[in-house]
Design a protein around this motif. Sequence first.
Motif, PDB file in Angstrom:
ATOM      1  N   VAL A 156       0.831  -1.205   0.000  1.00 59.82           N
ATOM      2  CA  VAL A 156       0.000   0.000   0.000  1.00 59.82           C
ATOM      3  C   VAL A 156       0.862   1.251   0.000  1.00 59.82           C
ATOM      4  O   VAL A 156       0.445   2.318  -0.471  1.00 59.82           O
ATOM      5  CB  VAL A 156      -0.975  -0.005   1.206  1.00 59.82           C
ATOM      6  CG1 VAL A 156      -0.242   0.284   2.505  1.00 59.82           C
ATOM      7  CG2 VAL A 156      -2.100   0.996   0.991  1.00 59.82           C
ATOM      8  N   HIS A 157       2.102   1.126   0.498  1.00 54.10           N
ATOM      9  CA  HIS A 157       2.988   2.294   0.524  1.00 54.10           C
ATOM     10  C   HIS A 157       3.472   2.673  -0.879  1.00 54.10           C
ATOM     11  O   HIS A 157       3.806   3.837  -1.124  1.00 54.10           O
ATOM     12  CB  HIS A 157       4.160   2.046   1.464  1.00 54.10           C
ATOM     13  CG  HIS A 157       3.751   1.992   2.899  1.00 54.10           C
ATOM     14  ND1 HIS A 157       3.393   3.109   3.607  1.00 54.10           N
ATOM     15  CD2 HIS A 157       3.607   0.942   3.746  1.00 54.10           C
ATOM     16  CE1 HIS A 157       3.059   2.770   4.835  1.00 54.10           C
ATOM     17  NE2 HIS A 157       3.167   1.454   4.943  1.00 54.10           N
ATOM     18  N   GLU A 158       3.504   1.702  -1.796  1.00 53.48           N
ATOM     19  CA  GLU A 158       3.808   2.049  -3.186  1.00 53.48           C
ATOM     20  C   GLU A 158       2.714   2.958  -3.737  1.00 53.48           C
ATOM     21  O   GLU A 158       2.987   3.947  -4.422  1.00 53.48           O
ATOM     22  CB  GLU A 158       3.922   0.773  -4.038  1.00 53.48           C
ATOM     23  CG  GLU A 158       4.461   0.998  -5.446  1.00 53.48           C
ATOM     24  CD  GLU A 158       3.438   1.471  -6.432  1.00 53.48           C
ATOM     25  OE1 GLU A 158       3.827   2.135  -7.427  1.00 53.48           O
ATOM     26  OE2 GLU A 158       2.233   1.199  -6.239  1.00 53.48           O
ATOM     27  N   ALA A 183       5.704  17.439  -0.472  1.00 50.96           N
ATOM     28  CA  ALA A 183       5.015  16.238  -0.938  1.00 50.96           C
ATOM     29  C   ALA A 183       6.016  15.146  -1.308  1.00 50.96           C
ATOM     30  O   ALA A 183       5.771  13.956  -1.067  1.00 50.96           O
ATOM     31  CB  ALA A 183       4.130  16.574  -2.135  1.00 50.96           C
ATOM     32  N   LEU A 184       7.148  15.526  -1.874  1.00 48.68           N
ATOM     33  CA  LEU A 184       8.165  14.539  -2.244  1.00 48.68           C
ATOM     34  C   LEU A 184       8.792  13.887  -1.012  1.00 48.68           C
ATOM     35  O   LEU A 184       9.181  12.715  -1.055  1.00 48.68           O
ATOM     36  CB  LEU A 184       9.227  15.188  -3.125  1.00 48.68           C
ATOM     37  CG  LEU A 184       8.755  15.528  -4.540  1.00 48.68           C
ATOM     38  CD1 LEU A 184       9.791  16.368  -5.271  1.00 48.68           C
ATOM     39  CD2 LEU A 184       8.445  14.255  -5.331  1.00 48.68           C
ATOM     40  N   ASN A 190       7.181   6.842   2.070  1.00 50.51           N
ATOM     41  CA  ASN A 190       6.419   5.654   1.709  1.00 50.51           C
ATOM     42  C   ASN A 190       7.241   4.694   0.861  1.00 50.51           C
ATOM     43  O   ASN A 190       7.243   3.487   1.116  1.00 50.51           O
ATOM     44  CB  ASN A 190       5.144   6.064   0.964  1.00 50.51           C
ATOM     45  CG  ASN A 190       4.045   6.525   1.906  1.00 50.51           C
ATOM     46  OD1 ASN A 190       3.387   5.706   2.533  1.00 50.51           O
ATOM     47  ND2 ASN A 190       3.874   7.835   2.022  1.00 50.51           N
ATOM     48  N   TYR A 191       7.958   5.201  -0.123  1.00 46.08           N
ATOM     49  CA  TYR A 191       8.750   4.319  -0.981  1.00 46.08           C
ATOM     50  C   TYR A 191       9.839   3.594  -0.181  1.00 46.08           C
ATOM     51  O   TYR A 191      10.152   2.431  -0.457  1.00 46.08           O
ATOM     52  CB  TYR A 191       9.380   5.107  -2.122  1.00 46.08           C
ATOM     53  CG  TYR A 191       8.424   5.432  -3.253  1.00 46.08           C
ATOM     54  CD1 TYR A 191       7.653   4.438  -3.835  1.00 46.08           C
ATOM     55  CD2 TYR A 191       8.322   6.730  -3.751  1.00 46.08           C
ATOM     56  CE1 TYR A 191       6.783   4.726  -4.878  1.00 46.08           C
ATOM     57  CE2 TYR A 191       7.456   7.023  -4.797  1.00 46.08           C
ATOM     58  CZ  TYR A 191       6.689   6.017  -5.358  1.00 46.08           C
ATOM     59  OH  TYR A 191       5.831   6.310  -6.382  1.00 46.08           O
ATOM     60  N   LEU A 192      10.424   4.276   0.791  1.00 47.89           N
ATOM     61  CA  LEU A 192      11.503   3.656   1.560  1.00 47.89           C
ATOM     62  C   LEU A 192      11.016   2.520   2.448  1.00 47.89           C
ATOM     63  O   LEU A 192      11.827   1.767   2.987  1.00 47.89           O
ATOM     64  CB  LEU A 192      12.219   4.714   2.402  1.00 47.89           C
ATOM     65  CG  LEU A 192      13.110   5.683   1.616  1.00 47.89           C
ATOM     66  CD1 LEU A 192      13.696   6.745   2.529  1.00 47.89           C
ATOM     67  CD2 LEU A 192      14.230   4.930   0.892  1.00 47.89           C
ATOM     68  N   ARG A 193       9.727   2.361   2.600  1.00 40.97           N
ATOM     69  CA  ARG A 193       9.197   1.242   3.378  1.00 40.97           C
ATOM     70  C   ARG A 193       9.089  -0.033   2.543  1.00 40.97           C
ATOM     71  O   ARG A 193       8.776  -1.094   3.072  1.00 40.97           O
ATOM     72  CB  ARG A 193       7.832   1.612   3.960  1.00 40.97           C
ATOM     73  CG  ARG A 193       7.897   2.808   4.922  1.00 40.97           C
ATOM     74  CD  ARG A 193       6.649   2.912   5.753  1.00 40.97           C
ATOM     75  NE  ARG A 193       6.491   1.762   6.644  1.00 40.97           N
ATOM     76  CZ  ARG A 193       5.510   1.645   7.537  1.00 40.97           C
ATOM     77  NH1 ARG A 193       4.615   2.611   7.660  1.00 40.97           N
ATOM     78  NH2 ARG A 193       5.418   0.574   8.294  1.00 40.97           N
ATOM     79  N   LEU A 194       9.351   0.078   1.239  1.00 42.43           N
ATOM     80  CA  LEU A 194       9.277  -1.082   0.361  1.00 42.43           C
ATOM     81  C   LEU A 194      10.603  -1.826   0.342  1.00 42.43           C
ATOM     82  O   LEU A 194      11.669  -1.220   0.505  1.00 42.43           O
ATOM     83  CB  LEU A 194       8.921  -0.640  -1.057  1.00 42.43           C
ATOM     84  CG  LEU A 194       7.594   0.115  -1.221  1.00 42.43           C
ATOM     85  CD1 LEU A 194       7.461   0.627  -2.656  1.00 42.43           C
ATOM     86  CD2 LEU A 194       6.418  -0.779  -0.855  1.00 42.43           C
TER      87      LEU A 194
END
Length: 445
Positions: A156-158, A183-184, A190-194
């Motif tokens: 979901v973080h993606e 926003a970035l 979020n991306y770093l949680r993948l």
Amino acid sequence: MTAEHVPDDLLIAYADDPASHPEIESHLAACSDCSSALSFYRTLNAELREEEVWTHEEELRTEAGQKAVREFAERIASEDAEARRLLDRILESPYRFARANILGRKRFRSGGVVRRLCEAVREECNREPLYAMELAQAAQSIASGLPDDYYPSLLVHELRGRAWKEYAGACRYLGRYRPALDALVRAERNYLRLADSGAGMAAVNLSRAIVLWKLQRYEEALPFVRSAAGEYEQRRDMLRYVESKEVEAVVLERMGEHLKAREIYERAFDAADDLENLEMKARAARNLGVNYRDAGDLGNSAKYLLIAMQLYEELRQDVSVARTRWSIARLPLVAGNFPEAERRLRVALRDLDAKGLQNDVADAKLDLAETLLMTGGLNEVQMLCAEVALFYREAGLVTGALTAATFLKEAASKRLLRQEHIKVVRNYLLAVREDPELPFAPPPL
């Protein structure tokens, strides 16, 4: 393989083992849709490897593992099909979208709706950026409201990272650079949680570099865009690799490396034919036009800007058409043909204003004021300077920018405004975007 896109089964296998289907590499290099799908499947593979259900990583490569990936891909495809059924007519106009009130209706709370909205944001940024912002806000709101276990693992973080990245893009098109950077940061978190954050972080770094370039923070922008280019090259995503190199060229040009920048633009201009990408061709042509204009070669500048204009019109990217028309309008100003510059700038101003590009409108008004100053239209020069000052006051922008614009208004009202004053203020307004605390030092009247 179909003539248009690579089947999902092949993409899933390729994501796990690129050597399995080398025949699709040329297609992936030219097709952004398949390249994006491949990035998603790589992310999915990485997340599934993190799941405790796999005793050994090798199990993911078994039929059971591939079946899990295919089943999730089928879920995504089903969500996306339903989102298109729900949204396609609604998205046809801002009026329909507002009337639909999708944030208040439960059936629109899905990953497919978020992805369709993000896609629409990218489409509308080049047509109606104010509408794109509405879509981005909706995508971000829905993505943030989905439960953490909406997808397996942390996927979901993606979705949330994607929504924040597109929100940043909409902010950038409207000249709202500080909110874009904020926003970035959220997208990055979020991306770093993948498990595989490479593709997402490359997109964030490329977007961040563009915003920093707009803010004239060139030294900061360069490592971000080079990091993005390196990641895309490693992933064999040639479309985004070339796009990243183009941004690097823009940054280099702003740092005074005009010839290095031109070489990159020329490579992108040629590569666009191999990749069959008209948007890349248009963008490279516009960049070459500006590069040649700044070098004083107005003939080549006009040639490439006209190519860019024709391509953007073919693509129906009205925002880029408006900005390119403005670039063309500045050529007679540089050449000293003030009557022609006035005619073209008035048309460009109407287009920029219609698209809600108010920062560009303010800058273009300074171009028109400079033109009219040379032809004796002092009353309108005074009015234009007053409008620029009003824009900065109402926008609540930095004090120095308002002081600079007010200086122009007062100098024009006293009939003391000269061409060099406008150039000083224009240069200052560019510099203050990098350093909001930079004071404005009025030139002597």
